[in-house]
Design an enzyme around this catalytic site. Structure first.
Site, PDB file in Angstrom:
ATOM      1  N   HIS A 178      11.075   4.926  -5.935  1.00 42.19           N
ATOM      2  CA  HIS A 178      11.586   5.084  -4.569  1.00 42.19           C
ATOM      3  C   HIS A 178      11.730   3.739  -3.854  1.00 42.19           C
ATOM      4  CE1 HIS A 178       7.274   5.135  -3.612  1.00 42.19           C
ATOM      5  NE2 HIS A 178       7.630   4.697  -2.437  1.00 42.19           N
ATOM      6  N   HIS A 240       7.071  -0.831  -9.190  1.00 48.46           N
ATOM      7  CA  HIS A 240       7.611  -1.287  -7.903  1.00 48.46           C
ATOM      8  C   HIS A 240       7.712  -2.817  -7.823  1.00 48.46           C
ATOM      9  CE1 HIS A 240       7.099   2.803  -6.874  1.00 48.46           C
ATOM     10  NE2 HIS A 240       5.830   2.743  -6.565  1.00 48.46           N
ATOM     11  N   LYS A 331      -4.996  -1.609  -2.401  1.00 49.03           N
ATOM     12  CA  LYS A 331      -5.339  -0.517  -1.474  1.00 49.03           C
ATOM     13  C   LYS A 331      -6.421  -1.022  -0.534  1.00 49.03           C
ATOM     14  CE  LYS A 331      -3.360   2.890  -3.955  1.00 49.03           C
ATOM     15  NZ  LYS A 331      -2.183   3.537  -3.383  1.00 49.03           N
TER      16      LYS A 331
END
Ligand code: NAP
Length: 484
Positions: A178, A240, A331
């Protein structure tokens, strides 16, 4: 500036995993927004498919509630919601068994574009492709959309590619990342190849280094089981970050065409030097006063999976030899921020003398939040007192520059799903590209494992382990701040 909506011919889209997290939060809201934008013509059908027993009305009620939660202000338009729910259908199906397959094939009798979105666990991808084929649903106008993770390493990715290829042609397979659907990522190509200004400077003669950062504030809670089996290298770097690196570093394709573009991206991956142990820093977040640490989030006190990775990469080709590319992702960091910074070299000689300080141009492509582009320029500090220099950004925040339309751009899933329907594979990964990315990352993971040490702990809300800073310091460079 009015946006141009080109309606597509009526199509069928089957969402396998139509009750799952991704479908609820992303896929169905994205389809709804495209419906509201007027892109779907009468006769279009969207069919949810999962094992849960819903009838059509029950599924519509389920989707209604999800739209209210996840589709934003558009979901307040009750006529649009009702119109969208009308084009929804549902079939109870077992991707791993025989339930529901003949019903689905009967529903899809018309000869027209049909897309099958595999929004289910990756262990089901092969079986789905095989059953679609066996039940006669893999004709020339059929497409499959495959979510990440695409394999766990090169061997599993290759096996998956081979399985899919038994039932579908490569032109029918849409491997979704995405990140490639983000407006700014596509703008990266427009900036590079639509302007004369940058391309002559886009090489190791003028670029000192490039930094790519994808920082998240969230931890892995909720996806712990999947994440603990993947880690930052497999979950983020292999796909990504590698894709962003390819787009920033590739040669200009001869045209904006799927294979021309993907050929160039592939060359970048193949030109990457192998990463050594000194080129990679892995980390794992600690607990803080209010939030659990990684171990508690995944429920395994001994887990050695990394939630942070920083790498120093080198592309060995004429354009980039000598210009390192630093990438990092993690994260539970200080801020949610994704950006690419192209840091140019200093001028070869300062006519203003040493007291003017050291300055360099930086082109920053902000992917999130606040999508846009900055170009740091050196100018004279206003006022008397001699020639003092200061760096200021030429800020092109899309929302400011382009007006309200810029805030209303389709999100990545909207664009990518409609590309599937239109049959445009430009923003999807090809089989050889995915395998090449794994072929680079697999030995890098082996190198990390050879160290025999767990990932380095870092504080929640920090920029990652100190050693990640050292990765650049030892080259006389420093990371840009991760700040809100
Ligand atoms: P999820 O919430 O666990 O949903 C899984 C879906 O698959 C459910 O609708 C489930 O419904 C269905 N399902 C499970 N087994 C099935 C079977 N045998 N036959 C038919 N349907 C079956 O998973 P998710 O988070 O939506 O993720 C789906 C895929 O997207 C995964 O590959 C994931 O890695 C990928 N992905 C997810 C995200 C995300 O943010 N969630 C992001 C990127 C990629 P039933 O149990 O009723 O069958």
């Amino acid at each position: 500036m009015a946006s141009r909506i080109i309606p597509v011919d009526p199509f069928d889209l089957v969402v396998f995993g139509g009750t799952g997290d991704l479908a609820r939060r992303k896929i169905l809201p994205a389809l709804f927004r495209r419906y509201c934008a007027g892109q779907m013509q009468d006769g279009t059908r969207i069919i949810g498919a999962a094992r849960a027993e819903y009838d059509t009305e029950g599924y519509r009620a389920f989707v209604h509630d999800e739209l209210v939660e996840f589709a934003g202000p558009a979901a307040q338009d009750t006529d649009q919601v009702a119109g969208f729910l009308d084009i929804l259908d549902y079939v109870a199906i077992d991707a791993d068994g025989e339930l529901g397959w003949s019903e689905l094939s009967q529903m899809l009798s018309e000869e027209r574009v049909r897309a099958f979105y595999f929004s289910v666990g990756p262990e089901l991808f092969g079986g789905l492709a095989e059953r679609l084929h066996r039940h006669g649903m893999a004709h020339g106008e059929s497409r499959i959309v495959v979510e990440k993770p695409f394999g766990h390493d090169q061997a599993t990715a290759r096996r998956l590619n081979e399985t899919l290829a038994e039932h579908f042609e490569e032109v029918q397979i849409y491997r979704i990342d995405h990140y490639l659907g983000k407006e700014t990522v596509q703008n990266l190509m427009a900036i590079r190849f639509g302007n004369m200004l940058f391309e002559p400077l886009w090489n190791s003669q003028y670029v000192d280094h490039i930094q790519i950062t994808v920082a998240e504030t969230v931890g892995v809670a909720g996806r712990g089981e999947y994440y603990d089996n993947a880690g930052a290298m497999r979950d983020m770097v292999q796909n990504h970050l590698m894709q962003l690196l390819c787009l920033i570093a590739m040669e200009p394709p001869s045209k904006f065409d799927p294979d021309a573009l993907r050929d160039e991206k592939l060359k970048v991956i193949r030109a990457l030097d192998p990463a050594g142990q000194d080129d990679i820093v892995l980390g794992q977040y600690r607990a803080d006063a209010t939030r659990p640490g990684y171990h508690e989030d995944v429920g395994d006190p001994d887990s050695t999976t990394e939630s942070f990775a920083a790498l120093r990469l080198q592309i060995s080709n004429w354009r980039w030899a000598g210009t390192p590319i630093y990438v990092r992702t993690g994260k539970r960091l200080r801020a949610r921020k994704s950006e690419i910074a192209v840091v140019f070299k200093e001028t070869p000689h300062s006519i203003f003398g040493p007291e003017a300080g050291r300055h360099r141009n930086i082109l920053t492509i902000r992917l999130q939040p606040n999508e846009g582009i900055d170009l740091d320029m050196t100018i004279k500090e206003p006022g008397p007192g001699g020639m003092r220099l200061v760096d200021v950004p030429l800020d092109m925040t899309f929302a400011k520059a382009l007006g309200p339309d810029a805030e209303d751009v389709p999100d990545a899933y909207e664009r990518l799903i409609m590309d599937v329907i239109r049959g445009n594979q430009t923003l999807f990964m090809r089989d050889d590209e995915v395998e090449a990315a794994w072929a680079w990352i697999d030995p890098a993971i082996v190198e990390c494992n050879k160290r025999g040490q767990p990932p380095l702990p870092y504080d929640a809300g920090s920029s990652g382990p100190e050693e990640a800073l050292a990765l650049m310091h030892r080259d006389g460079r420093r990371w840009r701040e991760i700040k809100p």
